[in-house]
Design a protein around this motif. Structure first.
Motif, PDB file in Angstrom:
ATOM      1  N   ASP A   1      24.015   9.264 -31.497  1.00 49.20           N
ATOM      2  CA  ASP A   1      23.023   8.271 -31.886  1.00 49.20           C
ATOM      3  C   ASP A   1      23.841   7.293 -32.796  1.00 49.20           C
ATOM      4  N   LEU A   2      24.802   7.730 -33.409  1.00 49.94           N
ATOM      5  CA  LEU A   2      25.482   7.079 -34.728  1.00 49.94           C
ATOM      6  C   LEU A   2      24.558   7.106 -35.753  1.00 49.94           C
ATOM      7  N   LEU A   3      23.583   8.144 -35.957  1.00 51.33           N
ATOM      8  CA  LEU A   3      22.792   7.948 -36.717  1.00 51.33           C
ATOM      9  C   LEU A   3      23.229   8.851 -38.121  1.00 51.33           C
TER      10      LEU A   3
ATOM     11  N   VAL B   1      26.520  -7.947 -28.967  1.00 48.15           N
ATOM     12  CA  VAL B   1      26.349  -7.350 -30.176  1.00 48.15           C
ATOM     13  C   VAL B   1      25.211  -6.325 -29.847  1.00 48.15           C
ATOM     14  N   VAL B   2      25.323  -5.181 -29.698  1.00 49.85           N
ATOM     15  CA  VAL B   2      24.259  -4.321 -29.775  1.00 49.85           C
ATOM     16  C   VAL B   2      23.608  -3.636 -31.269  1.00 49.85           C
ATOM     17  N   GLU B   3      24.556  -3.601 -32.170  1.00 47.04           N
ATOM     18  CA  GLU B   3      23.940  -3.301 -33.537  1.00 47.04           C
ATOM     19  C   GLU B   3      25.320  -3.408 -34.483  1.00 47.04           C
ATOM     20  N   ARG B   4      24.682  -3.786 -35.426  1.00 46.24           N
ATOM     21  CA  ARG B   4      25.639  -4.130 -36.710  1.00 46.24           C
ATOM     22  C   ARG B   4      25.147  -2.973 -37.835  1.00 46.24           C
ATOM     23  N   ILE B   5      26.274  -2.196 -37.935  1.00 49.05           N
ATOM     24  CA  ILE B   5      25.850  -1.012 -38.902  1.00 49.05           C
ATOM     25  C   ILE B   5      26.535  -1.368 -40.284  1.00 49.05           C
TER      26      ILE B   5
ATOM     27  N   LEU C   1      28.769  -2.672 -32.726  1.00 51.47           N
ATOM     28  CA  LEU C   1      28.481  -1.894 -31.513  1.00 51.47           C
ATOM     29  C   LEU C   1      28.571  -3.002 -30.374  1.00 51.47           C
TER      30      LEU C   1
ATOM     31  N   SER D   1      27.536  -0.670 -44.524  1.00 52.96           N
ATOM     32  CA  SER D   1      27.735   0.241 -45.296  1.00 52.96           C
ATOM     33  C   SER D   1      27.077   1.434 -45.646  1.00 52.96           C
ATOM     34  N   GLU D   2      25.851   1.210 -45.565  1.00 56.22           N
ATOM     35  CA  GLU D   2      24.812   1.967 -46.174  1.00 56.22           C
ATOM     36  C   GLU D   2      24.624   3.159 -45.313  1.00 56.22           C
ATOM     37  N   SER D   3      25.269   3.041 -43.973  1.00 58.50           N
ATOM     38  CA  SER D   3      25.102   3.975 -42.972  1.00 58.50           C
ATOM     39  C   SER D   3      26.401   4.656 -42.499  1.00 58.50           C
TER      40      SER D   3
ATOM     41  N   LEU E   1      29.600   1.935 -24.750  1.00 57.50           N
ATOM     42  CA  LEU E   1      29.487   0.794 -25.888  1.00 57.50           C
ATOM     43  C   LEU E   1      31.012   1.139 -26.558  1.00 57.50           C
TER      44      LEU E   1
END
Lengths: 177, 276
Positions: B178-180, B140-144, B133, B146-148, B122
């Motif tokens: 996992d970008l968590l 677009v796989v994910e939009r992360i 991502l 500011s909270e993360s 990715l």
């Protein structure tokens, strides 16, 4: 100042005015902290694919956007930070679902030039306790606000999506047990 | 047969003489109109000929790339994109839209701070308050939000083992796979830097930003109708058309008058030469 110069100055100041900026009513991290008593759980990820994607797109009436969404969960409670376009700009909304019913909905960031009244509790309180019917509709009617129809519609859709995704998470948890 | 004498004097109606003053003035104006309208008539004729065969000549498929002409048509100026290399791909921002290579991904007014290719293939595109991502296909796989994120993103890069590294006002952080979650600390990362986009990508983005291109046929049509010159253009072409109509009418009048006189003269001359 001569009238013409005044008019010119007014026009110039109007031309130099910045575009309406995003209004942050509640920072997303604060929204999460408030709803998890200051101790925000690690986020988790839900893939929006297959049948889930179709259902989400049916509610939104357009593409679901990203392939996965993150959420925060503790016990029977999940929190979602979702975006939907009101008229031209996305409205960032925080939604907490508890045991399959909406516990709280907050407009976090509002970017449209009008329709901001949807942030007020007189509107958002209508969602409290709302659940999803079998047809993925809210179990109640949400009264609109004159001049904020598109924002009302966007928030209603997001509440439906949050309830749907909460159900998916709950059923995944049940399946994992 | 006459015996070599000159023909008799012609009467006033049949005599070949200089035209009367009024007609003379009309002839002068006919010539002036002709010269004034000649260029425009030439333009109409040439553009008309080309338009008749626009399809065969491929003019309806030929896109005009002359910047002055595009500006004249009100096409917005396309600025050089802000581009970042992402493995084999280019992530570029035009000022209004984010592109993966020449494929539009999302509309955004925010400039990206950089890109990084992660171990799972990715691509992470960093904005000040969000991380996007993307799959190698541009989904677009994910939009992360500011909270993360560990703070406002200033730069982004990837570590040797393909994990995402960011710099914020609070320092450097490395994300888990996992970008968590984020681990604070100095990151031995290869940081993303803006680079000059390849010329082909710049052209593709300019085309994409401008939308459907300006065809040569469109320009010829507008030249033909005068619309290329703005609001007054069609009036100018109308004036040329009217001038051309006036020339045709006056031309026919002159020809008719002259023909009558010449015929009368020839008839008298013939009668005189061959008396019956």
């Amino acid at each position: 100042m001569k009238p013409l110069s005044t008019l010119f100055a007014v026009l110039l100041s109007l031309a130099c005015m910045p575009a309406p900026a995003a209004d942050v009513y509640l920072a997303p991290e604060k929204f999460l902290a408030q709803n998890f008593e200051g101790k925000v759980p690690e986020p988790a990820v839900l893939w929006i694919t297959g049948d889930t994607r179709k259902q989400v797109e049916s509610i939104l009436g357009h593409s679901a956007g990203s392939l996965r969404l993150r959420y925060w969960a503790r016990g029977p409670r999940t929190a979602w930070i979702l975006e939907e376009i009101g008229k031209t700009e996305p409205i960032t909304t925080g939604i907490v679902v508890d045991n399959g019913a909406i516990a709280r909905i907050d407009v976090l960031i509002y970017r449209e030039s009008r329709g901001w009244e949807v942030r007020y509790p007189f509107f958002t309180d209508q969602f409290r306790g709302a659940t999803l019917t079998e047809l993925n509709q809210l179990d109640r009617n949400i009264n609109g606000i004159s001049g904020a129809t598109l924002s009302v519609r966007a928030l209603t859709k997001l509440s439906q999506v949050a309830l749907l995704l909460h159900d998916k998470v709950a059923s995944e948890k049940r399946a994992a047990r | 047969m006459n015996d070599g004498r000159l023909p008799p004097m012609l009467d006033a109606d049949t005599r070949l003489r200089r035209p009367r003053a009024g007609l003379q003035r009309l002839i002068v104006w006919h010539r002036r109109l002709g010269i004034a309208a000649a260029l425009l008539v030439l333009l109409l004729a040439v553009t008309g000929l080309l338009l008749n065969h626009a399809n065969r000549l491929g003019l309806d498929q030929t896109e005009v790339s002359a910047n002055w002409l595009l500006r004249w048509y009100g096409y917005p100026p396309v600025q050089a994109p802000l581009a970042f290399r992402a493995g084999e791909h280019w992530v570029a921002w035009s000022g209004t839209r984010l592109y993966l290579d020449a494929q539009p991904v999302i509309p955004t007014d925010a400039a990206p701070a950089g890109t990084a290719v992660l171990s799972d293939g990715l691509m992470a595109v960093a904005f000040a308050d969000a991380l996007l991502l993307l799959s190698p296909q541009g989904e677009v796989v994910e939009r992360i939000g500011s909270e993360s994120l560990p703070g406002t993103l200033l730069r982004v890069g990837h570590t040797g083992d393909g994990r995402l590294a960011v710099t914020t006002g609070a320092g450097e952080f490395v994300a888990d796979r996992d970008l968590l979650g984020w681990r604070a600390g100095p990151a031995a990362a290869q940081w993303s830097q803006p680079q000059a986009a390849p010329a082909e990508l710049g052209e593709a983005l300019a085309r994409a930003e401008r939308g459907p291109g300006l065809t040569a046929e469109r320009v010829l049509l507008d030249l033909h109708s005068g619309r290329l010159l703005g609001a007054w253009g069609p009036w100018l072409m109308d004036a040329a058309a009217l001038a051309f109509i006036a020339m045709a009418v006056t031309g026919i009048v002159f020809w008719w008058k002259r023909r009558r006189r010449v015929r009368a003269y020839l008839r008298i001359d013939d009668d005189w030469r061959n008396p019956r």
